[in-house]
Write a protein that holds these residues in place. Structure first.
Motif, PDB file in Angstrom:
ATOM      1  N   UNK A  60       0.799  -1.223   0.000  1.00  0.00           N
ATOM      2  CA  UNK A  60       0.000   0.000   0.000  1.00  0.00           C
ATOM      3  C   UNK A  60       0.831   1.273   0.000  1.00  0.00           C
ATOM      4  N   UNK A  61       1.977   1.232   0.694  1.00  0.00           N
ATOM      5  CA  UNK A  61       2.684   2.493   0.900  1.00  0.00           C
ATOM      6  C   UNK A  61       4.187   2.320   0.926  1.00  0.00           C
ATOM      7  N   UNK A  62       4.860   3.246   0.265  1.00  0.00           N
ATOM      8  CA  UNK A  62       6.300   3.467   0.471  1.00  0.00           C
ATOM      9  C   UNK A  62       6.433   4.135   1.838  1.00  0.00           C
ATOM     10  N   UNK A  63       5.996   5.374   1.921  1.00  0.00           N
ATOM     11  CA  UNK A  63       5.833   6.092   3.187  1.00  0.00           C
ATOM     12  C   UNK A  63       4.664   7.044   2.983  1.00  0.00           C
ATOM     13  N   UNK A  64       3.627   6.893   3.797  1.00  0.00           N
ATOM     14  CA  UNK A  64       2.409   7.688   3.599  1.00  0.00           C
ATOM     15  C   UNK A  64       2.487   9.052   4.272  1.00  0.00           C
ATOM     16  N   UNK A  65       3.670   9.492   4.648  1.00  0.00           N
ATOM     17  CA  UNK A  65       3.845  10.810   5.227  1.00  0.00           C
ATOM     18  C   UNK A  65       4.535  10.761   6.565  1.00  0.00           C
ATOM     19  N   UNK A 111       3.983  13.519   1.390  1.00  0.00           N
ATOM     20  CA  UNK A 111       4.670  14.331   2.385  1.00  0.00           C
ATOM     21  C   UNK A 111       6.102  13.892   2.572  1.00  0.00           C
ATOM     22  N   UNK A 112       6.440  13.554   3.814  1.00  0.00           N
ATOM     23  CA  UNK A 112       7.798  13.111   4.111  1.00  0.00           C
ATOM     24  C   UNK A 112       8.213  11.885   3.328  1.00  0.00           C
ATOM     25  N   UNK A 113       7.240  11.077   2.899  1.00  0.00           N
ATOM     26  CA  UNK A 113       7.560   9.904   2.083  1.00  0.00           C
ATOM     27  C   UNK A 113       8.067  10.292   0.709  1.00  0.00           C
ATOM     28  N   UNK A 114       7.393  11.259   0.066  1.00  0.00           N
ATOM     29  CA  UNK A 114       7.879  11.735  -1.227  1.00  0.00           C
ATOM     30  C   UNK A 114       9.197  12.477  -1.039  1.00  0.00           C
ATOM     31  N   UNK A 115       9.330  13.198   0.062  1.00  0.00           N
ATOM     32  CA  UNK A 115      10.587  13.908   0.316  1.00  0.00           C
ATOM     33  C   UNK A 115      11.747  12.927   0.476  1.00  0.00           C
ATOM     34  N   UNK A 116      11.486  11.789   1.120  1.00  0.00           N
ATOM     35  CA  UNK A 116      12.538  10.775   1.231  1.00  0.00           C
ATOM     36  C   UNK A 116      12.872  10.199  -0.130  1.00  0.00           C
ATOM     37  N   UNK A 117      11.857   9.891  -0.922  1.00  0.00           N
ATOM     38  CA  UNK A 117      12.095   9.355  -2.267  1.00  0.00           C
ATOM     39  C   UNK A 117      12.888  10.337  -3.112  1.00  0.00           C
ATOM     40  N   UNK A 118      12.571  11.624  -2.995  1.00  0.00           N
ATOM     41  CA  UNK A 118      13.272  12.635  -3.796  1.00  0.00           C
ATOM     42  C   UNK A 118      14.700  12.842  -3.330  1.00  0.00           C
ATOM     43  N   UNK A 119      14.985  12.544  -2.064  1.00  0.00           N
ATOM     44  CA  UNK A 119      16.359  12.654  -1.563  1.00  0.00           C
ATOM     45  C   UNK A 119      17.240  11.542  -2.110  1.00  0.00           C
ATOM     46  N   UNK A 130       1.137   6.479  -5.716  1.00  0.00           N
ATOM     47  CA  UNK A 130       0.546   7.819  -5.713  1.00  0.00           C
ATOM     48  C   UNK A 130       1.502   8.731  -4.958  1.00  0.00           C
ATOM     49  N   UNK A 131       1.778   9.894  -5.527  1.00  0.00           N
ATOM     50  CA  UNK A 131       2.770  10.789  -4.945  1.00  0.00           C
ATOM     51  C   UNK A 131       2.222  12.194  -4.784  1.00  0.00           C
ATOM     52  N   UNK A 132       2.591  12.847  -3.688  1.00  0.00           N
ATOM     53  CA  UNK A 132       2.136  14.210  -3.480  1.00  0.00           C
ATOM     54  C   UNK A 132       2.703  14.816  -2.217  1.00  0.00           C
ATOM     55  N   UNK A 133       2.530  16.129  -2.105  1.00  0.00           N
ATOM     56  CA  UNK A 133       2.944  16.882  -0.919  1.00  0.00           C
ATOM     57  C   UNK A 133       1.689  17.582  -0.375  1.00  0.00           C
ATOM     58  N   UNK A 141       3.862  23.723   5.440  1.00  0.00           N
ATOM     59  CA  UNK A 141       4.492  23.468   4.147  1.00  0.00           C
ATOM     60  C   UNK A 141       5.435  22.278   4.280  1.00  0.00           C
ATOM     61  N   UNK A 142       5.869  21.700   3.165  1.00  0.00           N
ATOM     62  CA  UNK A 142       6.877  20.637   3.257  1.00  0.00           C
ATOM     63  C   UNK A 142       8.116  21.160   3.989  1.00  0.00           C
ATOM     64  N   UNK A 143       8.642  20.346   4.903  1.00  0.00           N
ATOM     65  CA  UNK A 143       9.763  20.807   5.711  1.00  0.00           C
ATOM     66  C   UNK A 143      11.011  19.968   5.607  1.00  0.00           C
ATOM     67  N   UNK A 144      10.945  18.890   4.830  1.00  0.00           N
ATOM     68  CA  UNK A 144      12.104  18.013   4.680  1.00  0.00           C
ATOM     69  C   UNK A 144      12.702  18.122   3.276  1.00  0.00           C
ATOM     70  N   UNK A 145      12.697  19.336   2.729  1.00  0.00           N
ATOM     71  CA  UNK A 145      13.320  19.588   1.435  1.00  0.00           C
ATOM     72  C   UNK A 145      12.381  19.485   0.258  1.00  0.00           C
ATOM     73  N   UNK A 146      11.086  19.295   0.510  1.00  0.00           N
ATOM     74  CA  UNK A 146      10.146  19.072  -0.576  1.00  0.00           C
ATOM     75  C   UNK A 146       9.989  20.236  -1.533  1.00  0.00           C
ATOM     76  N   UNK A 147       9.979  21.466  -1.011  1.00  0.00           N
ATOM     77  CA  UNK A 147       9.820  22.622  -1.897  1.00  0.00           C
ATOM     78  C   UNK A 147      11.016  22.781  -2.824  1.00  0.00           C
ATOM     79  N   UNK A 148      12.171  22.347  -2.373  1.00  0.00           N
ATOM     80  CA  UNK A 148      13.397  22.506  -3.157  1.00  0.00           C
ATOM     81  C   UNK A 148      13.590  21.359  -4.155  1.00  0.00           C
ATOM     82  N   UNK A 149      13.501  20.120  -3.680  1.00  0.00           N
ATOM     83  CA  UNK A 149      13.797  18.982  -4.550  1.00  0.00           C
ATOM     84  C   UNK A 149      12.704  18.757  -5.596  1.00  0.00           C
ATOM     85  N   UNK A 150      11.448  18.983  -5.221  1.00  0.00           N
ATOM     86  CA  UNK A 150      10.384  18.808  -6.218  1.00  0.00           C
ATOM     87  C   UNK A 150      10.563  19.809  -7.353  1.00  0.00           C
ATOM     88  N   UNK A 151      10.907  21.041  -7.021  1.00  0.00           N
ATOM     89  CA  UNK A 151      11.140  22.063  -8.045  1.00  0.00           C
ATOM     90  C   UNK A 151      12.310  21.681  -8.938  1.00  0.00           C
TER      91      UNK A 151
END
Length: 260
Positions: A60-65, A111-119, A130-133, A141-151
């Motif tokens: 079901x989940x990589x990391x659901x947040x 959330x933090x799950x997508x941020x981990x994947x993006x790291x 399914x992926x999202x912030x 707001x995303x606090x684990x680098x999401x605003x930076x890495x997603x961009x």
């Protein structure tokens, strides 16, 4: 080290780290973040580990947040420390590891799950992912680098839309956006990651570590990535891997890199 929230397994040059909190859809709490730090650190210093794969338990989940219940009553200062410390010990830490890290996204990465994947250095997703912030839907707001890495990965416009709408995208749209490299079935997700990892293990781990550093330099303020590349390129000439790689090429045989 014994872990309560993750599992680690080594096989033929590949260490697989599995986040194992299925009842919480593998949500990241502080204990899990700390355990992941130690697991990544151990794998990175292990001379036998050439590639790290990180995934979530179940289908079901990589990391659901992040585990919201853990910080719902935090103060401003506590919230800032939460983000700063998390980025330091896990997200930035993973991004800058010298060992390649592949995220096997096997479901929700929010959330933090997508941020981990993006790291991680790149991502492979199952077709049910399914992926999202969704952070702005909680007033944060995303606090684990999401605003930076997603961009960096999908561009400003798409990142703005994903963050502002707090919506999810499916695996195929993530592939179209360049957020993931490959999409496959749930059953073939880990085998595909392992197949890619095997290709990586055949190459010079020293050169790969240098390449990671050079690529990451492209995204660091005040750092000239071209200069980092030039310096790294030159340093490769002094390694045993370079001597073996060039000798093997000239002798028309497969290189056996010593990793030095």
């Amino acid at each position: 080290m014994n872990f309560n929230n993750i599992l680690t397994e080594y096989d033929d040059g590949i260490t697989t780290i599995t986040i194992n909190r299925p009842k919480k859809l593998n949500a990241l709490n502080q204990d899990t973040i700390n355990e992941l730090h130690h697991a990544f650190k151990e794998a990175n210093v292990d001379q036998d580990t050439k590639v790290i794969i990180v995934t979530g338990s179940g289908e079901k989940a990589f990391v659901a947040g992040a585990d919201i219940s853990e910080f719902a009553d935090y103060s401003v200062e506590e919230g800032e420390y939460l983000a700063a410390n998390g980025q330091k010990i896990l997200f930035n830490f993973v991004e800058n590891l010298s060992t390649p890290v592949i995220a096997a996204v096997n479901g929700f990465a929010l959330g933090g799950g997508l941020e981990l994947a993006m790291a991680c250095h790149f991502r492979v997703a199952s077709d049910n992912a399914k992926m999202g912030l969704p952070e702005v839907s909680l007033g944060v707001i995303p606090g684990y680098g999401g605003t930076q890495r997603l961009t960096q990965l999908v561009g400003k416009g798409r990142a703005m839309e994903m963050i502002m709408t707090a919506g999810m995208i499916d695996a195929n749209k993530a592939l179209d956006y360049g957020l993931v490299n490959h999409v496959t079935s749930q059953e073939e997700l880990l085998p595909l990651c392992e197949k890619i990892a095997k290709k990586i293990t055949q190459n010079s781990s020293v050169a790969i570590a240098t390449a990671i550093k050079a690529v990451n330099a492209c995204y660091q303020d005040g750092v000239d990535g071209f200069e980092v590349e030039i310096k790294g390129f030159g340093e490769c000439f002094g390694t045993e891997d370079f001597a073996e790689g060039t000798t093997a090429f000239l002798e028309k045989r497969k290189a056996k890199f010593p990793g030095r």
